[in-house]
Design a protein around this motif. Sequence first.
Motif, PDB file in Angstrom:
ATOM      1  N   GLU A 141       0.847  -1.190   0.000  1.00 16.45           N
ATOM      2  CA  GLU A 141       0.000   0.000   0.000  1.00 16.45           C
ATOM      3  C   GLU A 141       0.887   1.247   0.000  1.00 16.45           C
ATOM      4  OE1 GLU A 141      -3.186  -0.074   2.974  1.00 16.45           O
ATOM      5  OE2 GLU A 141      -2.706  -2.182   3.349  1.00 16.45           O
ATOM      6  N   PRO A 142       0.477   2.298  -0.725  1.00 16.73           N
ATOM      7  CA  PRO A 142       1.253   3.541  -0.696  1.00 16.73           C
ATOM      8  C   PRO A 142       1.175   4.223   0.667  1.00 16.73           C
ATOM      9  CG  PRO A 142      -0.195   3.462  -2.627  1.00 16.73           C
ATOM     10  CD  PRO A 142      -0.624   2.360  -1.697  1.00 16.73           C
ATOM     11  N   SER A 143       2.248   4.896   1.039  1.00 19.85           N
ATOM     12  CA  SER A 143       2.307   5.713   2.252  1.00 19.85           C
ATOM     13  C   SER A 143       2.007   7.166   1.897  1.00 19.85           C
ATOM     14  CB  SER A 143       3.700   5.622   2.873  1.00 19.85           C
ATOM     15  OG  SER A 143       3.947   6.667   3.781  1.00 19.85           O
ATOM     16  N   ILE A 183      -6.626   4.223  -3.412  1.00 19.62           N
ATOM     17  CA  ILE A 183      -5.462   3.439  -2.999  1.00 19.62           C
ATOM     18  C   ILE A 183      -4.356   4.355  -2.484  1.00 19.62           C
ATOM     19  CG2 ILE A 183      -3.653   1.861  -3.791  1.00 19.62           C
ATOM     20  CD1 ILE A 183      -5.722   0.819  -5.862  1.00 19.62           C
ATOM     21  N   ASN A 184      -4.126   5.482  -3.155  1.00 22.82           N
ATOM     22  CA  ASN A 184      -3.049   6.382  -2.775  1.00 22.82           C
ATOM     23  C   ASN A 184      -3.338   7.172  -1.506  1.00 22.82           C
ATOM     24  OD1 ASN A 184      -0.866   6.155  -4.672  1.00 22.82           O
ATOM     25  ND2 ASN A 184      -2.231   6.973  -6.231  1.00 22.82           N
ATOM     26  N   LEU A 185      -4.588   7.315  -1.146  1.00 26.43           N
ATOM     27  CA  LEU A 185      -4.928   8.130   0.020  1.00 26.43           C
ATOM     28  C   LEU A 185      -5.280   7.227   1.208  1.00 26.43           C
ATOM     29  CD1 LEU A 185      -6.763  11.016  -1.872  1.00 26.43           C
ATOM     30  CD2 LEU A 185      -4.416  10.957  -0.996  1.00 26.43           C
ATOM     31  N   HIS A 186      -6.496   7.223   1.696  1.00 28.16           N
ATOM     32  CA  HIS A 186      -6.803   6.483   2.925  1.00 28.16           C
ATOM     33  C   HIS A 186      -7.068   5.003   2.694  1.00 28.16           C
ATOM     34  CE1 HIS A 186      -6.972  10.319   4.965  1.00 28.16           C
ATOM     35  NE2 HIS A 186      -7.827  10.758   4.071  1.00 28.16           N
ATOM     36  N   PHE A 187      -7.394   4.615   1.457  1.00 27.01           N
ATOM     37  CA  PHE A 187      -7.645   3.226   1.081  1.00 27.01           C
ATOM     38  C   PHE A 187      -8.652   2.606   2.053  1.00 27.01           C
ATOM     39  CE2 PHE A 187      -5.383  -0.939  -0.397  1.00 27.01           C
ATOM     40  CZ  PHE A 187      -6.358  -1.133  -1.349  1.00 27.01           C
ATOM     41  N   THR A 188      -8.323   1.509   2.713  1.00 25.12           N
ATOM     42  CA  THR A 188      -9.253   0.883   3.666  1.00 25.12           C
ATOM     43  C   THR A 188      -8.876   1.181   5.123  1.00 25.12           C
ATOM     44  OG1 THR A 188      -7.968  -1.168   3.599  1.00 25.12           O
ATOM     45  CG2 THR A 188      -9.830  -0.991   2.076  1.00 25.12           C
ATOM     46  N   GLY A 189      -7.986   2.151   5.321  1.00 26.51           N
ATOM     47  CA  GLY A 189      -7.637   2.563   6.672  1.00 26.51           C
ATOM     48  C   GLY A 189      -6.588   1.714   7.361  1.00 26.51           C
ATOM     49  N   ASP A 190      -5.905   0.824   6.620  1.00 25.29           N
ATOM     50  CA  ASP A 190      -4.922  -0.062   7.251  1.00 25.29           C
ATOM     51  C   ASP A 190      -3.802   0.717   7.937  1.00 25.29           C
ATOM     52  OD1 ASP A 190      -6.414  -2.117   6.214  1.00 25.29           O
ATOM     53  OD2 ASP A 190      -4.990  -2.643   4.633  1.00 25.29           O
ATOM     54  N   PHE A 191      -3.264   1.731   7.241  1.00 30.38           N
ATOM     55  CA  PHE A 191      -2.152   2.481   7.820  1.00 30.38           C
ATOM     56  C   PHE A 191      -2.586   3.276   9.046  1.00 30.38           C
ATOM     57  CE2 PHE A 191       1.305   2.856   4.331  1.00 30.38           C
ATOM     58  CZ  PHE A 191       1.208   1.500   4.093  1.00 30.38           C
ATOM     59  N   HIS A 192      -3.815   3.763   9.026  1.00 31.81           N
ATOM     60  CA  HIS A 192      -4.320   4.490  10.191  1.00 31.81           C
ATOM     61  C   HIS A 192      -4.428   3.542  11.389  1.00 31.81           C
ATOM     62  CE1 HIS A 192      -4.927   7.795   7.558  1.00 31.81           C
ATOM     63  NE2 HIS A 192      -5.974   7.291   6.939  1.00 31.81           N
ATOM     64  N   ALA A 193      -4.874   2.304  11.133  1.00 31.27           N
ATOM     65  CA  ALA A 193      -4.974   1.321  12.218  1.00 31.27           C
ATOM     66  C   ALA A 193      -3.600   0.988  12.774  1.00 31.27           C
ATOM     67  CB  ALA A 193      -5.671   0.059  11.710  1.00 31.27           C
ATOM     68  N   ILE A 194      -2.613   0.835  11.900  1.00 32.29           N
ATOM     69  CA  ILE A 194      -1.250   0.530  12.347  1.00 32.29           C
ATOM     70  C   ILE A 194      -0.675   1.695  13.152  1.00 32.29           C
ATOM     71  CG2 ILE A 194       1.115   0.154  11.507  1.00 32.29           C
ATOM     72  CD1 ILE A 194      -0.242  -1.436   9.159  1.00 32.29           C
TER      73      ILE A 194
END
Length: 557
Positions: A95-97, A122-133
């Motif tokens: 996933e993009p950062s 995909i380039n922005l919030h996508f499904t929120g995986d990075f926010h959860a991490i």
Amino acid sequence: MSHDLAVARAATLQPIAAIADKIGIPSSALDPYGKHIAKLDEEFLAGLKDRPDGRLVLVTAINPTPAGEGKTTTTIGLGDGLNRIGKRAVIALREPSLGPVFGTKGGATGGGKAQVLPMEAINLHFTGDFHAITSAHNLLSALIDNHIHWGNSLGFDTRRIVWRRVLDMNDRALRQLVVGLGGAPNGFSREDGFDITVASEVMACFCLADGLADLEARLARIVVGYTRAKKPITAGELNAAGAMTVLLKDAIRPNLVQTIEGSPALIHGGPFANIAHGCNSVIATRAALKLGDYVVTEAGFGADLGAEKFFDIKCRKAGLKPEAVVLVATVRALKMNGGVAKADLARENLDALSKGIVNLGRHVKNLRSFGVPVIVAINHFTTDSEAEHALIARICADDYGVEAVQCRHWADGAAGAEELARKVVALCEGGTAAFKPIYPDVMPLADKIRTIATSIYGAADVAISSKAAADLQAFEAAGYGNLPICMAKTQYSFSADPTLLGAPSGHVVPVREVRLSAGAGFVVAICGDIMTMPGLPRLPAAEAIHINAEGQIEGLF
């Protein structure tokens, strides 16, 4: 409007259930995020374990340059090409950062007719995986300081807390700071700092875990600090792992999207390869191997970083056995390695090309040392000359013993990667792969660092700081000596000097710091001036990103 953006907007996307059906995923196993994105159901994923695996193909590249290489674009093009010739191929990407999206690179979903879509999501919030991490990581940070505030029964030495906070954005001002100012109600003052989320050990645990139970066990093993007697204190001792896992319970399911040509792609996880291990999640890769005849994945930046970590960390830990490697290069980037300025790259220059191709040659040699067959993909640009492509093909064949294939997937989609797809299939079916890491588990940690530097980077030696050397000895004494090494180094050179292009030899790689990632299962060696919280460039991509009068996002390409 850029060409890439125009192509993306002109594409007609299929319903995500139709994409899933191509690889045998029933609609009941999808958790849709709108019409064109879905997460896969845990029960369905668990039911795949008894299926045979497809063939795993890694796409990597020469060292990146401002001229462009197109590793992700080639990964997507090859996946489309394999499907075009009748193979059931699944693409597995990171996933993009938001850091590079708003910093130097802009979007990271491919280009031209080789893109994964929907690009903006995909380039922005996508499904929120990075926010959860990010949230799980910073929950642990909050629990550490809260524990100290309420009596510090575990005995943290506040000078030896090694768990930093994270943010998925480039912000150099947060690299070093002091927390807890403002008096007793705000806790104890101490030094702290932020890394970018993609360098988080939670991200690494997430990407190397094989399921929720393994993820929670990894999170519990994270060492967050030490007592005055230098005894390690873990997240498990803080009772943090359960709540962290709860925050990640949805994120850990892989995300299904599609290419412009309708190939299925699993995009999941996203550690950088210059400061982390640079590979998408093991869960997504294993799912793809059960769902496809061929899985095309990529590892970040050049092969000296991403591919080395893919082999020595991901494949070692997950038991993966890649059967072929595609090494991506461009005429432009090779000429830049030969000393040509970016403004002059459009002009034919065979002399500079013959000088710069040594960078490609070093990567070919390195990749072969892992026992996996290699093919070179020359990602075609409109400014290339046929003489330049012919020179690359001749040098690759005569000097490096490898075939170079001209690829036009950016302009022609799957048709432009068909020749590469057929040759990759032939490599895989040839059965010559005999994958092996380049160092054994039992080698001392300092010798593992030295092996990577001398065998992969062409260095004469490493210069490990006295503090880093003492820390390595302490890690070994604590039982962590069998862990692999994750090198944090500039992506632009085989050395620690980003201006040293080509294939430098005889240099010394300085290791200024080492960090234990006990949960992820590796030791990070930080080399030269590399930062685990990047900064924004003089002209950030963010300055050109906006919403137009029609409500569309501009500037992501």
